[in-house]
Design a protein around this motif. Structure first.
Motif, PDB file in Angstrom:
ATOM      1  N   LYS A 180       0.988  -1.282   0.261  1.00 52.20           N
ATOM      2  CA  LYS A 180       0.282  -0.085   0.220  1.00 52.20           C
ATOM      3  C   LYS A 180       1.051   1.155  -0.246  1.00 52.20           C
ATOM      4  O   LYS A 180       0.386   2.131  -0.280  1.00 52.20           O
ATOM      5  N   ARG A 205       1.339   3.100  -3.613  1.00 51.92           N
ATOM      6  CA  ARG A 205       0.003   3.479  -3.969  1.00 51.92           C
ATOM      7  C   ARG A 205       0.474   4.874  -4.960  1.00 51.92           C
ATOM      8  O   ARG A 205       1.383   6.356  -3.457  1.00 51.92           O
ATOM      9  N   GLU A 249      -0.791   9.152   3.199  1.00 48.95           N
ATOM     10  CA  GLU A 249      -1.449   8.372   2.109  1.00 48.95           C
ATOM     11  C   GLU A 249      -2.026   8.411   1.481  1.00 48.95           C
ATOM     12  O   GLU A 249      -3.208  10.099   2.001  1.00 48.95           O
ATOM     13  N   THR A 288      -6.754   6.474  -3.249  1.00 44.86           N
ATOM     14  CA  THR A 288      -7.125   5.471  -3.691  1.00 44.86           C
ATOM     15  C   THR A 288      -7.710   5.564  -5.255  1.00 44.86           C
ATOM     16  O   THR A 288      -7.706   5.346  -6.141  1.00 44.86           O
ATOM     17  N   GLU A 293      -7.102  -1.995  -3.221  1.00 42.60           N
ATOM     18  CA  GLU A 293      -7.464  -1.811  -1.776  1.00 42.60           C
ATOM     19  C   GLU A 293      -5.878  -0.754  -1.900  1.00 42.60           C
ATOM     20  O   GLU A 293      -5.789   0.151  -1.396  1.00 42.60           O
ATOM     21  N   SER A 294      -5.011  -1.235  -3.013  1.00 45.45           N
ATOM     22  CA  SER A 294      -4.090  -0.624  -2.801  1.00 45.45           C
ATOM     23  C   SER A 294      -3.926   0.740  -3.682  1.00 45.45           C
ATOM     24  O   SER A 294      -2.705   1.900  -4.181  1.00 45.45           O
TER      25      SER A 294
END
Length: 276
Positions: free
Chosen positions: A53, A56, A85, A88, A193-194
């Motif tokens: 992750k 990304r 983060e 996505t 997810e990633s």
């Protein structure tokens, strides 16, 4: 000189095989302050220790440990730290809203045969369309990116081509906007997810490109003018166009989707880091 204070932005990441059969990660980072790129290698041991992750697109990272070359533009990375983060892409409600808006544009097509042709493609592939990116790297490279890119194209067509619709077929322009990149739902894979994007090797075994896919399905259905606009939307043969816009005596409508697509790619949301 190497510094753990630099915060990099993830540009792209991929995993391949070495000659010895082990895995190797290729990570491209960008220093947002200078715009300079850093190309990184991660051996299999590091890949096994680092959560995927972290790679990304749009994530902000620090290199905790690594070995740089003399020019400090390449690095063998051993350890990374996630600072921020990235999204996505579109969340589920945003996906639904964008998809429904695209359906409303399909319903603006007055030719029933063409409308039903486009609508059938969207309804059969709804789940793929909801999450598909529009590219691996160049633009709209995130979950739902294809929705955003396609919406931008039909909106550019609707708002900027009012004066030309008496000389071109509005239905065909809308259909070409809606289908010019539809092959990308098969050409790319995305991990929801990633957020990591890759090419689907099965697609590449059967098709040359997403342009060829869109061109072919429209030609087979008898919508030849729509097919020709899709065939030319990459503009140059070396860029993947089936019809090269350098050719002489092309009909004016053939140029339309290239210019609309190019506007979206250049001025639209170019990566997941710009989503907010």
């Amino acid at each position: 000189m190497f510094s753990t204070d630099i915060i990099y932005e993830v540009v792209t990441f991929s995993i391949g095989d070495t000659k010895s059969g082990t895995k190797m990660g290729k990570l491209q980072l960008k220093d947002p302050k200078t715009g300079e790129f850093l190309n990184c290698i991660l051996w299999e041991e590091a890949l096994n220790r680092i959560d995927s992750k972290l790679f990304r697109t749009g994530n902000e990272l620090k290199i905790v440990s690594g070995s740089f070359n003399e020019k400090y533009n390449n690095c063998l990375v051993s350890s990374l730290e996630l600072i921020k983060e990235a999204k996505t892409g579109l969340d589920k409600q945003e996906q639904e809203n964008s998809y429904n808006e695209l359906i409303s544009y399909i319903n603006k097509i007055e030719n029933n045969d063409l409308k039903n042709f486009v609508l059938d493609i969207y309804e059969k592939n709804r789940e793929k369309i909801l999450i598909s990116p529009a590219a691996k790297l160049m633009h709209h490279n995130y979950i739902g990116g294809l929705l955003v890119h396609t919406l931008e194209c039909v909106k550019y067509a609707e708002s900027n081509l009012q004066n030309f619709f008496q000389r071109v077929n509005k239905d065909e322009v809308f259909a070409a906007c809606l289908l010019h990149d539809i092959g990308k739902i098969f050409e790319y894979t995305i991990d929801t997810e990633s957020g990591l994007i890759d090419y689907d090797e099965n697609f590449r075994k059967e098709w040359v490109s997403h342009s060829q896919y869109g061109f072919s399905i429209c030609m087979l259905a008898g919508f030849k003018r729509v097919a020709k606009m899709i065939a030319a939307h990459h503009a140059r043969a070396e860029w993947g166009a089936i019809i090269d816009l350098n050719e002489k005596d092309l009909e004016p409508y053939v140029y339309l989707i290239h210019h609309i697509d190019d506007l979206s790619a250049k001025f639209g949301k170019t990566n997941v880091a710009m989503l907010g």
